[in-house]
Structure formats: structure tokens, C-alpha cells
Design a protein around this motif. Structure first.
Motif, PDB file in Angstrom:
ATOM      1  N   PHE A 285       0.823  -1.216   0.000  1.00 36.87           N
ATOM      2  CA  PHE A 285       0.000   0.000   0.000  1.00 36.87           C
ATOM      3  C   PHE A 285       0.853   1.260   0.000  1.00 36.87           C
ATOM      4  O   PHE A 285       1.978   1.278   0.510  1.00 36.87           O
ATOM      5  N   ARG A 286       0.281   2.322  -0.526  1.00 38.92           N
ATOM      6  CA  ARG A 286       0.783   3.671  -0.339  1.00 38.92           C
ATOM      7  C   ARG A 286      -0.383   4.523   0.156  1.00 38.92           C
ATOM      8  O   ARG A 286      -1.550   4.140  -0.005  1.00 38.92           O
ATOM      9  N   THR A 287      -0.064   5.687   0.714  1.00 35.63           N
ATOM     10  CA  THR A 287      -1.100   6.601   1.181  1.00 35.63           C
ATOM     11  C   THR A 287      -0.872   7.962   0.517  1.00 35.63           C
ATOM     12  O   THR A 287       0.251   8.477   0.565  1.00 35.63           O
ATOM     13  N   THR A 288      -1.908   8.524  -0.089  1.00 37.12           N
ATOM     14  CA  THR A 288      -1.721   9.789  -0.813  1.00 37.12           C
ATOM     15  C   THR A 288      -1.535  10.939   0.168  1.00 37.12           C
ATOM     16  O   THR A 288      -2.252  11.046   1.162  1.00 37.12           O
ATOM     17  N   LEU A 289      -0.559  11.792  -0.137  1.00 31.71           N
ATOM     18  CA  LEU A 289      -0.329  12.974   0.698  1.00 31.71           C
ATOM     19  C   LEU A 289      -1.135  14.156   0.190  1.00 31.71           C
ATOM     20  O   LEU A 289      -1.481  15.073   0.941  1.00 31.71           O
ATOM     21  N   THR A 290      -1.402  14.157  -1.128  1.00 31.30           N
ATOM     22  CA  THR A 290      -2.143  15.263  -1.754  1.00 31.30           C
ATOM     23  C   THR A 290      -3.139  14.673  -2.736  1.00 31.30           C
ATOM     24  O   THR A 290      -3.085  13.491  -3.052  1.00 31.30           O
ATOM     25  N   GLU A 291      -4.030  15.529  -3.226  1.00 29.35           N
ATOM     26  CA  GLU A 291      -4.905  15.089  -4.301  1.00 29.35           C
ATOM     27  C   GLU A 291      -4.025  14.836  -5.528  1.00 29.35           C
ATOM     28  O   GLU A 291      -3.047  15.551  -5.747  1.00 29.35           O
ATOM     29  N   CYS A 292      -4.344  13.819  -6.277  1.00 28.84           N
ATOM     30  CA  CYS A 292      -3.478  13.479  -7.409  1.00 28.84           C
ATOM     31  C   CYS A 292      -4.287  12.798  -8.493  1.00 28.84           C
ATOM     32  O   CYS A 292      -5.494  12.591  -8.346  1.00 28.84           O
ATOM     33  N   GLU A 293      -3.594  12.442  -9.563  1.00 27.44           N
ATOM     34  CA  GLU A 293      -4.266  11.792 -10.678  1.00 27.44           C
ATOM     35  C   GLU A 293      -3.420  10.618 -11.169  1.00 27.44           C
ATOM     36  O   GLU A 293      -2.215  10.741 -11.328  1.00 27.44           O
ATOM     37  N   VAL A 294      -4.061   9.484 -11.346  1.00 23.41           N
ATOM     38  CA  VAL A 294      -3.382   8.317 -11.910  1.00 23.41           C
ATOM     39  C   VAL A 294      -4.200   7.851 -13.106  1.00 23.41           C
ATOM     40  O   VAL A 294      -5.393   7.565 -12.958  1.00 23.41           O
ATOM     41  N   ALA A 295      -3.579   7.811 -14.264  1.00 22.30           N
ATOM     42  CA  ALA A 295      -4.246   7.369 -15.493  1.00 22.30           C
ATOM     43  C   ALA A 295      -5.618   8.045 -15.661  1.00 22.30           C
ATOM     44  O   ALA A 295      -6.609   7.402 -15.992  1.00 22.30           O
ATOM     45  N   GLY A 296      -5.663   9.321 -15.376  1.00 21.41           N
ATOM     46  CA  GLY A 296      -6.889  10.093 -15.587  1.00 21.41           C
ATOM     47  C   GLY A 296      -7.881  10.030 -14.430  1.00 21.41           C
ATOM     48  O   GLY A 296      -8.882  10.748 -14.422  1.00 21.41           O
ATOM     49  N   GLN A 297      -7.595   9.210 -13.444  1.00 17.84           N
ATOM     50  CA  GLN A 297      -8.497   9.099 -12.289  1.00 17.84           C
ATOM     51  C   GLN A 297      -8.024   9.999 -11.159  1.00 17.84           C
ATOM     52  O   GLN A 297      -6.889   9.889 -10.710  1.00 17.84           O
ATOM     53  N   LYS A 298      -8.908  10.891 -10.712  1.00 19.73           N
ATOM     54  CA  LYS A 298      -8.552  11.738  -9.571  1.00 19.73           C
ATOM     55  C   LYS A 298      -8.659  10.924  -8.283  1.00 19.73           C
ATOM     56  O   LYS A 298      -9.618  10.192  -8.071  1.00 19.73           O
ATOM     57  N   ILE A 299      -7.644  11.068  -7.444  1.00 15.27           N
ATOM     58  CA  ILE A 299      -7.657  10.412  -6.131  1.00 15.27           C
ATOM     59  C   ILE A 299      -7.434  11.503  -5.094  1.00 15.27           C
ATOM     60  O   ILE A 299      -6.545  12.339  -5.261  1.00 15.27           O
ATOM     61  N   GLY A 300      -8.217  11.494  -4.048  1.00 16.43           N
ATOM     62  CA  GLY A 300      -8.119  12.531  -3.029  1.00 16.43           C
ATOM     63  C   GLY A 300      -6.893  12.356  -2.144  1.00 16.43           C
ATOM     64  O   GLY A 300      -6.176  11.368  -2.241  1.00 16.43           O
ATOM     65  N   ALA A 301      -6.674  13.336  -1.273  1.00 13.00           N
ATOM     66  CA  ALA A 301      -5.568  13.226  -0.314  1.00 13.00           C
ATOM     67  C   ALA A 301      -5.938  12.242   0.787  1.00 13.00           C
ATOM     68  O   ALA A 301      -7.128  12.047   1.081  1.00 13.00           O
ATOM     69  N   ASN A 302      -4.899  11.625   1.389  1.00 10.83           N
ATOM     70  CA  ASN A 302      -5.106  10.760   2.537  1.00 10.83           C
ATOM     71  C   ASN A 302      -5.912   9.496   2.221  1.00 10.83           C
ATOM     72  O   ASN A 302      -6.698   9.025   3.029  1.00 10.83           O
ATOM     73  N   GLU A 303      -5.722   8.978   1.026  1.00 13.49           N
ATOM     74  CA  GLU A 303      -6.407   7.751   0.608  1.00 13.49           C
ATOM     75  C   GLU A 303      -5.394   6.620   0.480  1.00 13.49           C
ATOM     76  O   GLU A 303      -4.233   6.844   0.145  1.00 13.49           O
TER      77      GLU A 303
END
Lengths: 397, 107
Positions: A285-303
Motif C-alpha cells: 500500500f501507499r497513502t496519498t499525501l495530496t490530491e493526485c491523478e493516476v491514469a486520468g483518475q482523480k484520487i483525493g488526499a489521505n487515501e
């Protein structure tokens, strides 16, 4: 509801774990980024997106924990690892100390001992003929050579396996068996800490090399202890599992075993292929520090984002004929150890350990057959065998 | 494209065109140049992409970083003043003509 691809697949369920490769194929077919609703986590499962997530440590942090729990929100079960569960710049210092202790220069001195132990243990197993491969070969070998190299005393080494279950069991959701297990073995973490102390480690071992870095002022005494702990947690189960799964793959593919038997120098490459084909570390696992985008999908922070290494390794966009087990395959861009700054720090050690084992095996054993059902261990975090019934036919003397 | 010459331990030379931004290690691995392993994929962890730069004086190469420096002390073959980890040599136009000798062993 935001736009996203979702799935009801549960990577911690017995069904998923029994045949993860079918589930991975389904996931890869669904899309590059999938939201697993059962656990409210994101996952990536292609080679390119796993690479992206694992190498971008500024977005995808390790400090949130390598398992499903979010350490930014929940208290970890133990004091977090100072190399695995930490981001740069703190990470760089501790990582370098371990990389040095596990470097080609050090491993060259260890190789002879591995070869002797592997040859002896394979000969003993070969003499028996019919064996339960895990308990009689693929577990005892790492449990001998690994702690020997670290400089651990002989007594009670099974505690390392118990501790491994505690560490890797914590990667999944909290389940009753795990809580019971923690209670039953509540003295083991203390045993481990005691074994990680300077005085408990033999001269000339890797443990003492880590303490030497403390003497040089690169890390503190406490950090040295923590790094020895990391090494003991991460190095046993993973190699037990990976060597066991590689042996099963070889036994199930007699044509591939024949190649290895004819040319035992293929041992290192055979293990490299098994690390891609079917290996211990299936996900991290990893945990997002900021909102980001992977392959066009937005992922929120802290996910939490689950990276399926085992699926990336079967991604046909990167590996030709990915479901074939081919011990002569030239692997470019191995992802089975993870990649980036948190890629397995002990990978060179694992390769050497396995190379010596499979070389000895190929030199001594004419044929190997699986003689009954094999069983998988079901705790989250790692994939490995608990049963591997084998018939070994030694080469004619 | 800029070119890099890899000189194997037995003297055999392989010339590769290496795209700007690609590491000298990566280019070798992708083209099956024997003698460079790069087993960790370029995260300065394995020290199996050790090279000796044969004509370092002709180029401004990136400085040896702190971690690279530590790992160069732990390579299978001895470190020399011209030793580098080739995963840290990221190709630029100016590096056209780089020549690297490969050590006898990487692990």
C-alpha cells in the motif's frame, strides 16, 4: 458520486487469495484504477501505474503504512519501521546503511556458506525422497542461512516466523484470528527486540555491520536496533515463501526444471522469473499525501492505494506471454520486489539465497514431482505455501 | 541520438544510442548488454550497475551523490577514481561519446 470504476472484489478474501491471478486479470480488464468498495481503497494493477505510484514518493507516501491501515488516522500496532514506514529525507540515511550491509561486497563473503548449507539440506531431502517440501526444505533453509548471516543465536528461531505473521498479518483488515494470534504470542515482539541488541548479535554478522554504522555516527544506537528489527521482520517469511513458490513452479513445469537441471547456472534467472511469475509480495500500500491523478483518475488526499505487484508482473503490456513460466526469460524491469526508494532493500540477499538453493537442487536432483495437493497460507500481506508434498529423485551417483 | 560505448571485461565493445534522459544502466539492460545488471531498477540499492568511466575528463558528468558514494564503496569489484553507478548517469546531448568499462563481476 464521483466518476470511478468500482469493484466488489475483496483482495483479503479466501477466494481472491486462492487464485489472485484470475482476479488480477479481471481488475486489469476493468480499468487502470479501480475503487474496491469492500474496503474503501483504490488499487492499481498494471505495470505502468504500479511503477508510477511506487516511484512517486512525494505523492504516494510510505509513512501512512505499508498495509491497509492508514497510520495518518490510526495508531500503528508497533513503533513504525524507520526505513519502511518513513519518507525521505529521513528514509535515505537509514536505507543507505542497510543497502551497504546487504551490498555485493558483503554478499560475496557470505556466498560460500549459503552454498554449503544449501548442498547439505538438499542432499538430506533427496535422501528421504518423499518429503513435505515446506517443513522439510524450503522453510528450514532460509531459517538457517538468514539468521546465521545476521548473527542470531540458534535457539527459538521459529519465533521469527511468528513475528513475521504478526508483521504481515497487520497488512490486512483486523480479523479475529489475528487478534487471537497477537494475544497468544504477545511475548514474541519482546524476544525479537532482545535479539536485535548489539550484545546479542554475533561478530562478523550483518547485525554487527549495522551497529558499526552507529559507531561511525551515521545512525543512532536505537536506530541500529530498529534496522536489525526491520531486517529480521522482512527477510524470513518472504524468502521462505518465494523459494517455496519457485520450487512448486519448477516441479509443475518439468520442461523448465529439465533446463535448470542441465544448466544449474540458470538458478539465479529461474528465481528471477519465479519472482515475476508467482512470489511472496503480491501487494503493497501507499497513502496519498495530496490530491493526485493516476491514469486520468482523480484520487483525493489521505487515501490508501493498493499496488498489486503480482498483477503488474502479469501485465502483457510489459511482459511478453506473461502467464508462461520461462526460466530463460530476460526480465527487464523486475517489479516483484517493488521499485523505487522503497523497493526491497534485501533483494540482493534474497537472490543470492535462492540462487545457491536452486543451484544445489539442480546439481543433485534428477526430477521433482508434486505428489498431492499444495496449500496456501492465508494470512494477508504475503503469499506462500504451507504444504508442498514432493517426490525427489536424486541423480545417480 | 548520443552514443555510449560499453567495453566488456574481455574488451568487446558495444555502441548504443541512448536517448536523452535515459540512464546508462537502463539503456544497457534494455539492449541486453552483459555485465550491467541494475537489479534494483535504478534506486541506488544494489550496486550492480557499476562502471568505470574511461573518458571522464571529456565530460561534465553529474556529481557523485551521497548515496551513490556509499554504494560505490560496496561494489563487487574494487572502486576506482573513475567508478560510477551507471543508473546515476542520465544521458544528455553533451555526454555523446561516453565510454564506460564494465567490471569483471557485479555481484
Amino acid at each position: 458520486m464521483p466518476d470511478r470504476v468500482t469493484s466488489q472484489l475483496d483482495p483479503f478474501s479466501p477466494e481472491f487469495r486462492a487464485d489472485p491471478y484470475a482476479a488480477y486479470e479481471e481488475l486489469r480488464g476493468l480499468g487502470k484504477v479501480v475503487y474496491l468498495e469492500k474496503h474503501d481503497i483504490w488499487c492499481v494493477h498494471h505495470y505502468d501505474t504500479c511503477q508510477q505510484v511506487l516511484t512517486d514518493y512525494e505523492t504516494f507516501s510510505n509513512a501512512g503504512g505499508g498495509g491497509i491501515k492508514n497510520y495518518f488516522k490510526e495508531k500503528p500496532w508497533r513503533k513504525p519501521s524507520i526505513i519502511l514506514e518513513v519518507d525521505p529525507p529521513e528514509h535515505t540515511r537509514t536505507r543507505t546503511v542497510l543497502s551497504r550491509a546487504l551490498s555485493p561486497r558483503v554478499l560475496r563473503q557470505i556466498r560460500d556458506r549459503f552454498e554449503v548449507d544449501a548442498a547439505r539440506m538438499v542432499a538430506e531431502a533427496g535422501a528421504k525422497g518423499e518429503i513435505e517440501g515446506v517443513s522439510e526444505l524450503t522453510r528450514p533453509y532460509p531459517l538457517k542461512v538468514f539468521p546465521d548471516s545476521v548473527g542470531l543465536a540458534d535457539a527459538d528461531r521459529d519465533n521469527l516466523l511468528i513475528y513475521g505473521t504478526m508483521v504481515f498479518g497487520a497488512f490486512g483488515p483486523t480479523v479475529p484470528w489475528y487478534e487471537e494470534y497477537m494475544e497468544t504470542h504477545k511475548d514474541v515482539p519482546e524476544w525479537i527486540i532482545a535479539r536485535c541488541q548489539r550484545d546479542a548479535l554475533a561478530e562478523g554478522g550483518i547485525g554487527q555491520m549495522i551497529y558499526a554504522a552507529a559507531d561511525e555516527g551515521k545512525i543512532t544506537e536505537e536506530e541500529a536496533m530498529m534496522l536489525v528489527r526491520t531486517f529480521l521482520s522482512a527477510g524470513v517469511d518472504t524468502t521462505v515463501d518465494s523459494i517455496g513458490l519457485c520450487l512448486r513452479a519448477l516441479a509443475e513445469h518439468p520442461d523448465q526444471y529439465a533446463k535448470l537441471r542441465e544448466d544449474p547456472s540458470l538458478a539465479r534467472n529461474a528465481f528471477e522469473e519465479a519472482t515475476r511469475y508467482d512470489s511472496s509480495s503480491q501487494s503493497i500500500f501507499r497513502t496519498t499525501l495530496t490530491e493526485c491523478e493516476v491514469a486520468g483518475q482523480k484520487i483525493g488526499a489521505n487515501e490508501k492505494v493498493m499496488c498489486f505487484l503480482g498483477s503488474a508482473s502479469r501485465d502483457g503490456a510489459h511482459f511478453e506471454d506473461p502467464d508462461a513460466f520461462d526460466i530463460t526469460r530476460k526480465i527487464k524491469g523486475q517489479i516483484g520486489y517493488g521499485v523505487g526508494i522503497h523497493g526491497c532493500v534485501g533483494q540482493m540477499f534474497a537472490r543470492l539465497e535462492a540462487e545457491c538453493f536452486f543451484q544445489a537442487f539442480a546439481q543433485q536432483i534428477e526430477s521433482v514431482e508434486v505428489t498431492g495437493p499444495t496449500e496456501l497460507r492465508m494470512h494477508p500481506g504475503l503469499r506462500g505455501l504451507t504444504k508442498l508434498p514432493l517426490k525427489l529423485t536424486p541423480k545417480a551417483a | 541520438m548520443p552514443k555510449v560505448t560499453y567495453i566488456a571485461h574481455d574488451g568487446t565493445e558495444t555502441v548504443l544510442e541512448v536517448a536523452v534522459g535515459t540512464s546508462v544502466m537502463e539503456a544497457a539492460v534494455m539492449s541486453n548488454v552483459d555485465g550491467i545488471m541494475g537489479e534494483c531498477g535504478g534506486s541506488i540499492n544494489c550496486a550492480t550497475c557499476h562502471v568505470y568511466v574511461a573518458n571522464a575528463d571529456s565530460f561534465t558528468l553529474p556529481e557523485v551523490g551521497a548515496v551513490e558514494d556509499e554504494m560505490l564503496d560496496a561494489t563487487a569489484c574494487d572502486r576506482l577514481p573513475e567508478s560510477r553507478l551507471s543508473c546515476q548517469l542520465i544521458m544528455t546531448e553533451e555526454m555523446d561519446g561516453l565510454r564506460v568499462r564494465l567490471p569483471e563481476a557485479q555481484y
